[in-house]
Motif scaffolding. Structure first.
Motif, PDB file in Angstrom:
ATOM      1  N   TRP A 101      -7.452  45.814  81.895  1.00  0.00           N
ATOM      2  CA  TRP A 101      -8.397  46.520  81.042  1.00  0.00           C
ATOM      3  C   TRP A 101      -8.196  46.115  79.579  1.00  0.00           C
ATOM      4  CZ3 TRP A 101      -9.651  52.271  82.490  1.00  0.00           C
ATOM      5  CH2 TRP A 101      -9.921  52.358  83.859  1.00  0.00           C
ATOM      6  N   SER A 102      -9.245  46.230  78.779  1.00  0.00           N
ATOM      7  CA  SER A 102      -9.146  45.928  77.349  1.00  0.00           C
ATOM      8  C   SER A 102      -8.428  47.057  76.620  1.00  0.00           C
ATOM      9  CB  SER A 102     -10.544  45.754  76.743  1.00  0.00           C
ATOM     10  OG  SER A 102     -11.224  47.008  76.688  1.00  0.00           O
ATOM     11  N   ASP A 105     -10.810  49.987  76.252  1.00  0.00           N
ATOM     12  CA  ASP A 105     -11.046  50.745  77.484  1.00  0.00           C
ATOM     13  C   ASP A 105      -9.832  51.591  77.876  1.00  0.00           C
ATOM     14  OD1 ASP A 105     -13.638  49.844  77.764  1.00  0.00           O
ATOM     15  OD2 ASP A 105     -13.086  48.146  79.027  1.00  0.00           O
ATOM     16  N   GLN A 108      -9.885  54.658  75.779  1.00  0.00           N
ATOM     17  CA  GLN A 108     -11.031  55.507  76.093  1.00  0.00           C
ATOM     18  C   GLN A 108     -10.798  56.377  77.325  1.00  0.00           C
ATOM     19  OE1 GLN A 108     -14.234  56.014  74.440  1.00  0.00           O
ATOM     20  NE2 GLN A 108     -12.722  55.372  72.939  1.00  0.00           N
ATOM     21  N   THR A 109      -9.685  56.183  78.022  1.00  0.00           N
ATOM     22  CA  THR A 109      -9.381  57.063  79.151  1.00  0.00           C
ATOM     23  C   THR A 109      -9.017  58.465  78.665  1.00  0.00           C
ATOM     24  OG1 THR A 109      -7.059  56.361  79.182  1.00  0.00           O
ATOM     25  CG2 THR A 109      -8.607  55.158  80.590  1.00  0.00           C
TER      26      THR A 109
END
Length: 763
Positions: A101-102, A105, A108-109
Motif C-alpha cells: 500500500w502507498s 493509503d 487513511q486507514t
C-alpha cells in the motif's frame, strides 16, 4: 520558436488566501471529521488549548482569532479522523499485503485503536493486553545488552514524555537516543553551538517586529511554517526588506494573502514579501554569502577612508575571534569561483549587500536547505560571519533564527534526548535517581542505521515517527531491519515503519495531542518548546479515538517499569498519575531554564527559557563568537561532472514530514501525483528529454552500490540548471547513508548527486 511542451508547471495564486481554505476543506471532507473538529481548531495554539502537532513556529502572546495555518489544520483533522484501524482491519489484511500500500493509503486507514502484537505464523497483527505487551517487551529488553538497543524519538512527544524516555534509556544502560533532529537540524545543534556557543537560534518573536532586514536561506515558509507568514507580512508592511536565497521559487516567500484579513481576502491583492529573490544553486549558499561579505568589506573600506565605518568595529574587537584570518580568506576569494558556485552574478550579490549595509538590525533565517548538506555546518558558520560584521547578534531586532520542523523536536533535546552524554547533567541524574549513568557516547540516526546493517543493533523502540521511511538507504535498511530481535512502535496511525518488523514486534497506539489525557490524578497537561525557545502548555479536549489508547508518557512508563529493577527513587506510577511531578523533575534538573515550570506553562506566548547569546555571553572554546573559514565555496560533498545533477528532496504542500495528506502540491502547481522529476526546461532540451517522459534516477555516489528510483515523470519547472527536484520521502533511496553533514551526520538530502537514465517517451 518556444516549445510549448516545456511550459513550466506553476501556481498562479499567492500563498495563503482562498487556496489555503480550500486545502483545509479538502482534508476535512477526506477524513470525515465531525463538526466538533472546528471547535478544536479554535483552541489550537492558544493558552489553555492544545499546541499544534505540526510545525514548531512560535505562538504569539496575542493570538489571532484562528491561530492555525493550512498544514496545522490538516494535521489536526488528520488526527481527529473518524476512521479506525482496529483489530478487524488487521484480521483482514496481512502485513505482507499492507507493504504494497502507498503511504497515503496506509494512513487513511485511520486511528489505531488497540495494542497489537505481530504473529509471525499468520503474518498478521493480533490484539494483546497492555500489561502483557509491557511484560513481554520488558523480558526481551532484559535479555539484551542495553547498548545493542535504540530508543528513537520523533519530534511530537511532549517534554514530560521526552524527559522520562531519556531517563529510562539511561537507567537501562545506554545513550542511544537518536531523534528526528538527527535528520534535519542536528547541523544547527552542532554548527551553531561551535561558533556562538548556543545550539539553538537567538531570536524571540519581538525581534521580528524590530528588524530592518531578513535574510532567508533554504527555508520554505509557505508549506513548512505558514503561521510565520503573518509575522513576515507585518514586517514587510512596516518597511522591513526580505532577501531570499533558495533554488526553488517558493510561493510562501514571494506573496501572501492573509486568510484572516477580510479586506485582503475580498480584494485579493497579495502582500509582496521578498524584495530580492535569488535562485542560488543547491549547495551554493557559502559562495553567495561570501560574495555579500566581499561587498560589505569593500563598502567598509570606502567608508573608512572617509572617517566612517560599515562594520561594527567595536563589536568585532570585543566579542569576536578570528576576524583577521577570515578577512584574509574573503579578500582572496575569487569572484569567478563565487559566481560559478552560487549561480549568481556579482551584481546580484551587490544588491543583497546594499540591503544588508543599510539595515540597522538584521536577522538571518534558514531551514533544511542549509542543514541538509555535506558542509551545512560551514554554511551556518558563514551566515554567522555575515551577521557579526555589523554586530547583528545579541541585541534586539537582530540574530540568527533556524526554523525547526516538528513541534517539539527542539524541546526534546533540551530535556535530555541526546546521544551525547556531555550535553546532559548526568551527575545530577545519578544523585537524584540513585544509579550509575552510562557515560559513553550513544548512536545518532546514521550510526543506528549502520548498526542495524552490521548487526550490532538488536532492538528498536520508536516513540512516534516513521523512521524507516525518513532515513537514507531505505532498501538496504528494510532488508536488514528484520534481523533485529525486537521492534516496538508507538503511534497514532499506521505507516510503513510498522510493516517491517523484528522477530518480536509490537504496535502500541497512543493518544493524540488534541485528545483528553485522563490519568489517576485527573486530566493532564503536556508541554513543548517552539523554534524560538518558548515553552507552552497543551491540554487536549476531544474524547480519545478509542478507550484502549494510552498516553505516550504512560506507555513509556509501562515499558520502563516492566524492564527495570525496582528503585525507590524512580516512581513511574506517580509520574504517570500526575505529569506536574515530571515538570518538577525537569525544573530540578534544569533550574536555570525551567524555573517555576508548573506556574508558567500557560504563559501567553509561552515562557522563554533564555539564551546567553542575547546577553553577548559566548559559551565557545575561545570565549567569543568565532569567525570561521569555510573549506570550500560549496556545501556539496562531491564535485561537478558531466551529466551529474544535484537533486533536492522536497516536501509538498499536502504533507508534513513523512505524512501525506493528499496529492495536491498546490503552491507548485502539481496535482494528483507525486511521481514527478522537476527539471528546468533548458536541461530537458540539453539532455534530449521531453516533458511527460518517464525516467529513472540513479545515485552518482561512486561507491559501487546501485541506488535507483524508477517511474518519475519529467516535469518542466523553474529550477537552476543542473538542479533536480523530487519528493521526500520517495527519493530517500538515492541518498547514501555516508552522505551527510561532516560535523553532525545529518543526511545531505538537499544536494544528492544523481544521474538520469531515460526510458521511452510517452505517446
Amino acid at each position: 520558436m518556444e516549445d510549448s511542451s516545456l511550459e513550466e508547471v506553476a501556481y498562479d495564486g499567492p500563498s495563503g488566501g482562498w487556496g489555503s481554505l480550500r486545502g483545509i476543506a479538502s482534508v476535512f471532507g477526506k477524513e470525515w471529521a465531525t463538526p466538533a473538529a472546528l471547535e478544536t481548531l479554535a483552541r489550537q495554539n492558544k493558552p489553555g488549548g492544545f499546541m499544534c502537532v505540526s510545525c514548531a513556529w512560535t505562538k504569539p502572546e496575542h493570538p489571532h482569532p484562528l491561530e492555525f495555518c493550512e498544514n496545522g489544520a490538516k494535521a489536526t483533522l488528520w488526527e481527529l479522523t473518524s476512521r479506525r484501524c482496529d483489530p478487524d482491519f488487521f484480521a483482514q489484511h496481512s502485513v505482507s499485503e499492507l507493504r504494497g500500500w502507498s503511504d497515503f493509503d496506509l494512513e487513511q486507514t485511520g486511528r489505531l485503536t488497540h495494542p497489537m502484537r505481530l504473529d509471525p505464523k499468520t503474518d498478521r497483527y493480533v490484539p494483546v493486553r497492555w500489561d502483557d505487551a509491557f511484560a513481554a517487551i520488558g523480558e526481551e529488553l532484559k535479555a539484551l545488552d542495553p547498548k545493542s538497543t535504540t530508543f528513537y524519538a520523533s519530534g511530537r512527544a511532549s517534554l514530560e514524555t521526552a524527559y522520562l524516555y531519556a531517563l529510562f534509556a539511561r537507567l537501562y544502560g545506554h545513550n542511544n537516543l537518536p531523534d528526528s533532529s538527527n535528520m534535519c537540524h542536528e547541523t544547527t545543534s552542532v554548527g551553531l553551538k561551535k561558533v556562538i556557543g548556543s545550539p539553538v537560534g537567538t531570536c524571540v518573536l519581538k525581534d521580528f517586529n524590530d528588524c530592518d532586514a531578513l535574510f532567508f536561506f533554504g527555508q520554505n515558509t509557505g508549506s513548512n511554517s505558514p503561521r510565520f507568514l503573518h509575522t513576515l507580512k507585518d514586517a514587510v508592511e512596516r518597511g522591513c526588506k526580505i532577501v531570499t536565497f533558495n533554488p526553488v521559487r517558493e510561493k510562501g516567500l514571494i506573496e501572501f494573502v492573509d486568510p484572516q484579513n477580510p479586506i485582503q481576502m475580498t480584494i485579493g491583492k497579495p502582500t509582496k514579501l521578498s524584495s530580492l529573490y535569488f535562485q542560488v544553486r543547491p549547495g551554493g549558499d557559502i559562495a553567495a554569502i561570501m560574495g555579500i561579505i566581499k561587498h560589505v568589506l569593500a563598502a567598509d573600506e570606502l567608508a573608512h577612508g572617509a572617517g566612517q565605518r560599515v562594520l561594527d568595529a567595536a563589536f568585532i574587537a570585543e566579542h569576536t575571534h578570528g576576524f583577521d584570518d577570515f578577512v584574509t580568506q574573503a579578500t582572496a576569494s575569487d569572484w569567478a569561483d563565487i559566481e560559478r558556485e552560487s549561480g549568481l552574478s556579482r551584481d546580484d550579490l551587490a544588491e543583497a549587500a546594499e540591503i544588508y549595509c543599510n539595515a540597522n538590525n538584521v536577522i538571518g533565517v534558514y531551514g533544511m536547505g542549509v542543514t541538509q548538506h555535506v558542509h551545512g555546518a560551514q554554511t551556518i558558520g558563514m551566515l554567522v560571519n555575515l551577521l557579526m560584521l555589523r554586530g547583528n547578534l545579541g541585541r534586539p531586532g537582530a540574530g540568527i533564527s533556524p526554523v525547526r520542523g516538528h513541534s517539539n523536536v527542539q524541546g526534546q533535546r533540551t530535556v535530555g534526548i541526546s546521544e551525547k552524554p556531555e550535553l546532559v547533567p548526568l551527575d545530577h541524574l545519578e544523585k537524584r535517581f540513585s544509579f550509575k549513568a552510562p557515560r559513553d557516547k550513544g548512536r545518532n540516526t546514521v550510526e543506528v542505521c549502520e548498526g542495524i546493517l552490521d548487526g550490532s543493533v538488536k532492538a528498536f523502540i520508536g516513540l512516534g515517527g516513521n523512521f524507516l521511511r525518513a532515513i537514507p538507504e531505505r532498501e538496504r535498511m528494510e532488508a536488514a531491519w528484520p534481523t533485529m530481535q525486537l521492534t516496538v512502535q508507538i503511534a497514532t496511525k499506521l505507516n510503513r515503519s510498522h510493516l517491517i518488523n523484528g522477530r518480536v514486534a509490537y504496535l502500541l497506539p497512543c493518544l493524540g495531542r488534541s485528545e483528553i489525557d485522563e490519568q489517576a490524578g485527573g486530566p493532564q497537561t503536556v508541554t513543548m518548546e517552539d523554534s524560538l525557545s518558548c515553552v507552552h502548555g497543551s491540554r487536549g479536549h476531544r474524547a480519545p479515538a478509542s478507550a484502549m489508547l494510552r498516553s505516550e508518557l504512560a506507555i513509556v512508563a509501562g515499558i520502563a517499569k516492566a524492564t527495570l529493577p525496582s528503585n525507590a527513587a524512580v516512581a513511574w506510577d506517580d509520574w504517570t498519575a500526575d505529569y506536574a511531578q515530571v515538570r518538577d523533575l525537569i525544573e530540578e534538573t534544569y533550574p536555570d531554564q525551567f524555573k517555576d515550570f508548573n506556574a508558567r506553562m500557560f504563559t501567553p506566548g509561552g515562557f522563554y527559557r533564555g539564551n546567553e547569546v542575547r546577553d553577548r555571553i559566548w559559551l565557545t572554546k575561545s570565549g567569543k563568537a568565532d569567525f570561521t573559514r569555510p573549506q570550500s565555496l560549496t556545501s556539496m560533498g562531491v564535485p561537478d561532472r558531466d551529466r551529474r545533477f544535484r537533486l533536492i528532496t522536497m516536501r509538498s504542500n499536502d504533507q508534513f514530514n513523512t505524512t501525506i495528506y493528499g496529492m495536491s502540491d498546490r503552491l507548485r502547481g502539481i496535482e494528483g501525483t507525486r511521481d514527478v522529476l522537476l527539471m528546468c526546461p533548458d536541461d530537458i532540451r540539453r539532455h534530449d528529454l521531453v516533458s511527460g517522459q518517464k525516467v529513472s534516477l540513479f545515485s552518482d555516489a561512486d561507491d559501487g552500490i546501485e541506488r535507483r528510483l524508477d517511474g518519475l515523470v519529467v516535469t518542466p519547472f523553474d529550477l537552476p540548471r543542473g538542479c533536480l527536484g523530487a519528493y521526500y520521502p520517495e527519493a530517500n533511496p538515492l541518498i547514501p547513508l555516508w552522505y551527510h553533514d561532516k560535523m553532525s551526520k545529518t543526511p545531505a538530502a538537499k544536494g544528492v548527486p544523481v544521474r538520469i537514465s531515460s526510458a521511452d517517451p510517452v505517446a
